[in-house]
Scaffold this motif. Sequence first.
Motif, PDB file in Angstrom:
ATOM      1  N   CYS A 173      33.375  51.030  40.031  1.00  0.00           N
ATOM      2  CA  CYS A 173      32.794  49.667  39.894  1.00  0.00           C
ATOM      3  C   CYS A 173      33.942  48.564  39.930  1.00  0.00           C
ATOM      4  N   LEU A 174      33.725  47.875  41.046  1.00  0.00           N
ATOM      5  CA  LEU A 174      34.898  46.808  41.206  1.00  0.00           C
ATOM      6  C   LEU A 174      34.536  45.444  40.620  1.00  0.00           C
ATOM      7  N   TYR A 175      35.557  44.919  39.974  1.00  0.00           N
ATOM      8  CA  TYR A 175      35.564  43.539  39.632  1.00  0.00           C
ATOM      9  C   TYR A 175      36.767  42.814  39.993  1.00  0.00           C
ATOM     10  N   VAL A 176      36.697  42.237  40.982  1.00  0.00           N
ATOM     11  CA  VAL A 176      37.862  41.254  41.661  1.00  0.00           C
ATOM     12  C   VAL A 176      38.782  42.403  42.054  1.00  0.00           C
ATOM     13  N   ASP A 177      40.052  42.563  41.298  1.00  0.00           N
ATOM     14  CA  ASP A 177      41.115  43.664  41.361  1.00  0.00           C
ATOM     15  C   ASP A 177      40.961  44.724  40.347  1.00  0.00           C
ATOM     16  N   ASP A 178      39.996  44.797  39.481  1.00  0.00           N
ATOM     17  CA  ASP A 178      39.953  45.740  38.209  1.00  0.00           C
ATOM     18  C   ASP A 178      38.831  46.765  38.593  1.00  0.00           C
ATOM     19  N   MET A 179      39.117  47.747  38.287  1.00  0.00           N
ATOM     20  CA  MET A 179      38.001  49.134  38.663  1.00  0.00           C
ATOM     21  C   MET A 179      37.883  49.818  37.261  1.00  0.00           C
ATOM     22  N   LEU A 180      36.623  50.109  37.206  1.00  0.00           N
ATOM     23  CA  LEU A 180      35.924  50.931  36.144  1.00  0.00           C
ATOM     24  C   LEU A 180      35.674  52.225  36.967  1.00  0.00           C
ATOM     25  N   TYR A 197      47.762  36.296  47.958  1.00  0.00           N
ATOM     26  CA  TYR A 197      47.179  36.111  46.734  1.00  0.00           C
ATOM     27  C   TYR A 197      46.932  34.573  46.062  1.00  0.00           C
ATOM     28  N   GLY A 198      45.647  34.172  46.173  1.00  0.00           N
ATOM     29  CA  GLY A 198      45.500  32.677  45.563  1.00  0.00           C
ATOM     30  C   GLY A 198      44.959  32.191  46.855  1.00  0.00           C
ATOM     31  N   LEU A 199      44.962  32.386  47.997  1.00  0.00           N
ATOM     32  CA  LEU A 199      44.513  31.850  49.131  1.00  0.00           C
ATOM     33  C   LEU A 199      43.039  32.056  49.151  1.00  0.00           C
ATOM     34  N   LYS A 200      42.292  31.067  49.870  1.00  0.00           N
ATOM     35  CA  LYS A 200      40.829  31.224  49.972  1.00  0.00           C
ATOM     36  C   LYS A 200      40.412  32.338  50.651  1.00  0.00           C
ATOM     37  N   GLN A 201      41.071  33.142  51.657  1.00  0.00           N
ATOM     38  CA  GLN A 201      40.520  34.215  52.249  1.00  0.00           C
ATOM     39  C   GLN A 201      40.938  35.466  51.731  1.00  0.00           C
ATOM     40  N   ALA A 202      41.926  35.290  50.689  1.00  0.00           N
ATOM     41  CA  ALA A 202      42.435  36.657  50.058  1.00  0.00           C
ATOM     42  C   ALA A 202      41.288  37.577  49.423  1.00  0.00           C
ATOM     43  N   PRO A 203      40.572  36.955  48.721  1.00  0.00           N
ATOM     44  CA  PRO A 203      39.464  37.887  48.143  1.00  0.00           C
ATOM     45  C   PRO A 203      38.413  38.705  49.191  1.00  0.00           C
ATOM     46  N   LYS A 204      38.184  37.956  50.214  1.00  0.00           N
ATOM     47  CA  LYS A 204      37.421  38.543  51.200  1.00  0.00           C
ATOM     48  C   LYS A 204      38.075  39.717  51.900  1.00  0.00           C
ATOM     49  N   SER A 231      46.942  56.571  46.119  1.00  0.00           N
ATOM     50  CA  SER A 231      47.538  56.686  47.411  1.00  0.00           C
ATOM     51  C   SER A 231      47.311  55.821  48.465  1.00  0.00           C
ATOM     52  N   ARG A 232      46.290  55.120  48.225  1.00  0.00           N
ATOM     53  CA  ARG A 232      45.728  53.795  49.106  1.00  0.00           C
ATOM     54  C   ARG A 232      46.292  52.493  48.568  1.00  0.00           C
ATOM     55  N   PHE A 233      46.286  52.405  47.336  1.00  0.00           N
ATOM     56  CA  PHE A 233      46.473  50.915  46.541  1.00  0.00           C
ATOM     57  C   PHE A 233      47.457  51.231  45.605  1.00  0.00           C
ATOM     58  N   SER A 234      48.315  49.752  45.489  1.00  0.00           N
ATOM     59  CA  SER A 234      49.137  50.144  43.989  1.00  0.00           C
ATOM     60  C   SER A 234      48.327  49.946  42.856  1.00  0.00           C
ATOM     61  N   MET A 235      48.257  50.888  41.759  1.00  0.00           N
ATOM     62  CA  MET A 235      47.322  50.890  40.764  1.00  0.00           C
ATOM     63  C   MET A 235      48.053  51.218  39.404  1.00  0.00           C
ATOM     64  N   LYS A 236      47.477  50.657  38.323  1.00  0.00           N
ATOM     65  CA  LYS A 236      47.882  51.006  37.066  1.00  0.00           C
ATOM     66  C   LYS A 236      46.744  51.694  36.303  1.00  0.00           C
ATOM     67  N   ASP A 237      46.973  52.940  35.912  1.00  0.00           N
ATOM     68  CA  ASP A 237      46.047  53.445  35.018  1.00  0.00           C
ATOM     69  C   ASP A 237      45.880  52.953  33.664  1.00  0.00           C
ATOM     70  N   MET A 238      44.762  52.272  33.263  1.00  0.00           N
ATOM     71  CA  MET A 238      44.897  51.639  31.648  1.00  0.00           C
ATOM     72  C   MET A 238      44.269  52.743  30.639  1.00  0.00           C
TER      73      MET A 238
END
Length: 212
Positions: free
Chosen positions: A61-68, A16-23, A86-93
């Motif tokens: 809908c995905l925005y960076v690491d937030d989902m709607l 997290y924080g490195l240039k290639q991380a978002p891609k 089951s595939r990602f570490s998520m928190k239901d808001m």
Amino acid sequence: MPGNEHKVCKLVKSLYGLKQAPKQWYQKFDEVVLSSGFLLNQSDKCVYSKFDDSGKGVIVCLYVDDMLIFGTDKNQVDKTKKFLSSRFSMKDMGEVDVILSIKIKRENKGIVITQSYYIEKIFKKFNREDCSPVSSPIDPVEKLMPNTSKPVDQLEYSRAIGCLMYVMTSTRPNIAYAVVLEAYSDASWINHVEDSSSTSGCVFLLGGGAIS
């Protein structure tokens, strides 16, 4: 480290924080969601949908690491949440109230999106709380005044226009004329010799500079 200057670290995963991380994150998310039967929206590459023959479905809908996540059937929404968890570490808001400065109101007739509180925040930020409302797209009785050569903070002006452009693209397209000042477009008019297609393009200018 002294004595180990010739050694380097091998990166085994994106950090997290490195240039290639978002891609890398987007590629992983895209792969997982598409493999489960979702279709990618061709107009917005961060919107995925999956509907069955009866018309019931889910949109993610995905925005960076937030989902709607929303849909026509709660069971399918819950099923999608369970799959993604089951595939990602998520928190239901829970049920969404505000996302990306857009407030979502649930009414009897459906869902309404508004940015009134965000607009008020813009006014306060740029000391324009005493502004009077005018009709859009342009005030028909606007009087042009001579230029007094009073200097304007270009950075503050650009920031204000940027905030208004976000409102324009999200919930208030009616202010486009007042925000985006100049636009030019052109087309090649069906000059492709093989398939008779044409190519069109446009540029929007603000303060003499291209912004879109």
